[in-house]
Design a protein around this motif. Structure first.
Motif, PDB file in Angstrom:
ATOM      1  N   ASP A  57       0.817  -1.095   0.019  1.00  0.00           N
ATOM      2  CA  ASP A  57       0.127   0.047  -0.182  1.00  0.00           C
ATOM      3  C   ASP A  57       0.763   1.179   0.171  1.00  0.00           C
ATOM      4  O   ASP A  57       1.718   1.676   0.850  1.00  0.00           O
ATOM      5  CB  ASP A  57      -0.939  -0.005   1.313  1.00  0.00           C
ATOM      6  CG  ASP A  57      -1.911   0.903   1.074  1.00  0.00           C
ATOM      7  OD1 ASP A  57      -2.200   1.559   0.266  1.00  0.00           O
ATOM      8  OD2 ASP A  57      -2.549   1.314   2.257  1.00  0.00           O
ATOM      9  N   PRO A  58       1.023   1.996  -0.964  1.00  0.00           N
ATOM     10  CA  PRO A  58       0.560   1.838  -2.272  1.00  0.00           C
ATOM     11  C   PRO A  58       1.349   0.565  -2.989  1.00  0.00           C
ATOM     12  O   PRO A  58       2.482   0.123  -2.724  1.00  0.00           O
ATOM     13  CB  PRO A  58       0.765   2.984  -3.111  1.00  0.00           C
ATOM     14  CG  PRO A  58       2.039   3.617  -2.436  1.00  0.00           C
ATOM     15  CD  PRO A  58       2.128   3.024  -1.168  1.00  0.00           C
ATOM     16  N   PRO A  59       0.729  -0.045  -4.233  1.00  0.00           N
ATOM     17  CA  PRO A  59       1.490  -0.955  -4.886  1.00  0.00           C
ATOM     18  C   PRO A  59       2.665  -0.720  -5.290  1.00  0.00           C
ATOM     19  O   PRO A  59       3.059   0.420  -5.746  1.00  0.00           O
ATOM     20  CB  PRO A  59       0.415  -1.361  -6.141  1.00  0.00           C
ATOM     21  CG  PRO A  59      -1.018  -0.854  -5.673  1.00  0.00           C
ATOM     22  CD  PRO A  59      -0.659   0.440  -4.680  1.00  0.00           C
ATOM     23  N   THR A  60       3.697  -1.508  -5.303  1.00  0.00           N
ATOM     24  CA  THR A  60       5.064  -1.438  -5.716  1.00  0.00           C
ATOM     25  C   THR A  60       5.322  -2.029  -7.198  1.00  0.00           C
ATOM     26  O   THR A  60       5.079  -3.282  -7.251  1.00  0.00           O
ATOM     27  CB  THR A  60       6.089  -1.892  -4.769  1.00  0.00           C
ATOM     28  OG1 THR A  60       5.721  -1.473  -3.568  1.00  0.00           O
ATOM     29  CG2 THR A  60       7.532  -1.560  -5.183  1.00  0.00           C
ATOM     30  N   PRO A  61       5.581  -1.194  -8.132  1.00  0.00           N
ATOM     31  CA  PRO A  61       6.036  -1.825  -9.302  1.00  0.00           C
ATOM     32  C   PRO A  61       7.371  -2.548  -9.500  1.00  0.00           C
ATOM     33  O   PRO A  61       8.249  -1.811  -8.943  1.00  0.00           O
ATOM     34  CB  PRO A  61       5.870  -0.703 -10.562  1.00  0.00           C
ATOM     35  CG  PRO A  61       6.135   0.573  -9.651  1.00  0.00           C
ATOM     36  CD  PRO A  61       5.680   0.396  -8.001  1.00  0.00           C
ATOM     37  N   THR A  76      15.959 -12.272 -13.105  1.00  0.00           N
ATOM     38  CA  THR A  76      16.377 -11.320 -12.089  1.00  0.00           C
ATOM     39  C   THR A  76      15.232 -10.400 -11.666  1.00  0.00           C
ATOM     40  O   THR A  76      14.373 -10.355 -12.688  1.00  0.00           O
ATOM     41  CB  THR A  76      17.590 -10.473 -12.518  1.00  0.00           C
ATOM     42  OG1 THR A  76      17.132  -9.609 -13.761  1.00  0.00           O
ATOM     43  CG2 THR A  76      18.867 -11.258 -12.726  1.00  0.00           C
ATOM     44  N   LEU A  77      15.067  -9.937 -10.383  1.00  0.00           N
ATOM     45  CA  LEU A  77      14.046  -9.072  -9.923  1.00  0.00           C
ATOM     46  C   LEU A  77      14.758  -7.630  -9.835  1.00  0.00           C
ATOM     47  O   LEU A  77      15.732  -7.365  -9.386  1.00  0.00           O
ATOM     48  CB  LEU A  77      13.571  -9.471  -8.748  1.00  0.00           C
ATOM     49  CG  LEU A  77      12.459  -8.667  -7.886  1.00  0.00           C
ATOM     50  CD1 LEU A  77      11.182  -8.495  -8.805  1.00  0.00           C
ATOM     51  CD2 LEU A  77      12.076  -9.093  -6.633  1.00  0.00           C
ATOM     52  N   GLU A  78      13.615  -6.569 -10.542  1.00  0.00           N
ATOM     53  CA  GLU A  78      14.460  -5.242 -10.530  1.00  0.00           C
ATOM     54  C   GLU A  78      13.281  -4.635  -9.679  1.00  0.00           C
ATOM     55  O   GLU A  78      12.152  -4.256 -10.070  1.00  0.00           O
ATOM     56  CB  GLU A  78      14.489  -4.731 -11.811  1.00  0.00           C
ATOM     57  CG  GLU A  78      14.807  -3.176 -11.790  1.00  0.00           C
ATOM     58  CD  GLU A  78      15.134  -2.788 -13.231  1.00  0.00           C
ATOM     59  OE1 GLU A  78      14.716  -1.602 -13.305  1.00  0.00           O
ATOM     60  OE2 GLU A  78      15.911  -3.319 -13.923  1.00  0.00           O
ATOM     61  N   VAL A  79      13.747  -3.793  -8.349  1.00  0.00           N
ATOM     62  CA  VAL A  79      12.686  -2.959  -7.606  1.00  0.00           C
ATOM     63  C   VAL A  79      13.616  -1.850  -7.745  1.00  0.00           C
ATOM     64  O   VAL A  79      14.513  -1.520  -7.499  1.00  0.00           O
ATOM     65  CB  VAL A  79      12.682  -3.698  -6.278  1.00  0.00           C
ATOM     66  CG1 VAL A  79      11.768  -2.568  -5.360  1.00  0.00           C
ATOM     67  CG2 VAL A  79      12.153  -5.055  -6.289  1.00  0.00           C
ATOM     68  N   PRO A  80      12.710  -0.606  -8.115  1.00  0.00           N
ATOM     69  CA  PRO A  80      13.026   0.602  -8.207  1.00  0.00           C
ATOM     70  C   PRO A  80      13.687   1.147  -6.777  1.00  0.00           C
ATOM     71  O   PRO A  80      13.286   0.881  -5.861  1.00  0.00           O
ATOM     72  CB  PRO A  80      11.886   1.705  -8.299  1.00  0.00           C
ATOM     73  CG  PRO A  80      11.045   0.845  -9.032  1.00  0.00           C
ATOM     74  CD  PRO A  80      11.095  -0.679  -8.240  1.00  0.00           C
ATOM     75  N   GLY A  81      15.007   1.788  -6.850  1.00  0.00           N
ATOM     76  CA  GLY A  81      15.512   2.052  -5.771  1.00  0.00           C
ATOM     77  C   GLY A  81      16.565   1.167  -4.867  1.00  0.00           C
ATOM     78  O   GLY A  81      16.821   1.346  -3.797  1.00  0.00           O
TER      79      GLY A  81
END
Length: 92
Positions: A57-61, A76-81
């Motif tokens: 909350d809020p959804p994380t792209p 591989t998983l890419e998460v912003p930041g």
């Protein structure tokens, strides 16, 4: 004939799994917490990226990058930041 490969990672309290079916057409299915949330396809051995959202909350792209060749695919998983994380292969 294609083969199925399975990958998994736990991130931010969520289970993220990828199934990659190789062959002439590569099919990628992404599950988050056991629910299908995204899929993608590509031809031959070209890389594919699937965008999904973590149910926060809020959804994380997030992005799941799949490189199907040569040999065993790599996910591989890419998460912003955050630093990219390699998803572990599963033998089932």
């Amino acid at each position: 004939m294609g083969r199925r490969h399975h990958f998994h990672i736990d991130y931010a309290g969520h289970s993220i799994s990828a199934t990659v079916e190789t062959g002439r057409t590569v099919v990628v299915e992404i599950l988050i917490d056991g629910k299908e949330t995204g899929h993608g396809t590509t031809r031959d051995d070209h890389p594919v990226t699937v965008q999904v959202e973590l149910p926060t909350d809020p959804p994380t792209p997030v992005l799941v990058h799949v490189n199907p060749a040569p040999g065993v695919p790599r996910c591989t998983l890419e998460v912003p930041g955050a630093e990219d994380r390699v998803m572990s292969p599963r033998p089932f």
